[in-house]
Design an enzyme around this catalytic site. Structure first.
Site: not given
Length: 168
Positions: A63, A65, A93, A96
């Site tokens: 992801h 992040e 999420c 993260c």
């Protein structure tokens, strides 16, 4: 969630770095990835940038992040990113959020809320959970409309492409 007020300089900085995150999100969209971008800022400068790459890297943890946090940690030579701000186009999420907690970021700034998977209060409350050992400031809604539109247009196109494929 605590509401913070900012000077016009802080608001300008938030918008500036969120625009960088949006630029990263556009890269993800061009690659067919969900358009999420992230920027780690340290001492007023963009230290690391990233966009979603799980499809291209065959990595569910890729992801925006997480990738940005990894890059920032390498540049600083320390996994603890105390004093760093993380700008991300959508509410993070749970995965993260956990990475941010372990990285000890100082401030999360995000654009649009994620009612399906957001871990800063929308779907879950991982960020700043009272039982966790690290808390940080959270600012939401920075360029929220721009962030939300990018995501909704991406998913609208994806639905249209799937519908067209079924007709073939």
């Amino acid at each position: 969630m605590k509401v913070l007020s900012f000077s016009s300089k802080q608001s300008e900085d938030h918008a500036k770095f969120m625009r960088l995150a949006l630029r990263e999100a556009r890269k993800a969209a061009r690659e067919g990835e969900v358009p999420v971008g992230a920027v780690v800022v340290h001492e007023g400068k963009a230290l690391a940038r990233a966009h979603n790459r799980p499809l291209h890297l065959h990595d569910p943890s890729a992801h925006a992040e997480v990738l940005a946090l990894r890059r920032a940690a390498r540049k600083l030579g320390n996994y603890r990113l105390e004093g760093c701000n993380l700008y991300v186009t959508i509410e993070p999420c749970a995965m993260c959020a956990g990475a941010m907690i372990y990285a000890r970021i100082g401030h999360l700034i995000f654009g649009a809320r994620d009612p399906k998977a957001g871990a800063s209060g929308s779907a879950l409350s991982v960020v700043n959970h009272p039982r966790l050992n690290h808390q940080f400031e959270v600012t939401e809604g920075v360029l929220a409309q721009d962030c939300a539109v990018m995501l909704s247009e991406f998913f609208k196109r994806r639905r249209q492409e799937r519908a067209a494929a079924k007709l073939r």
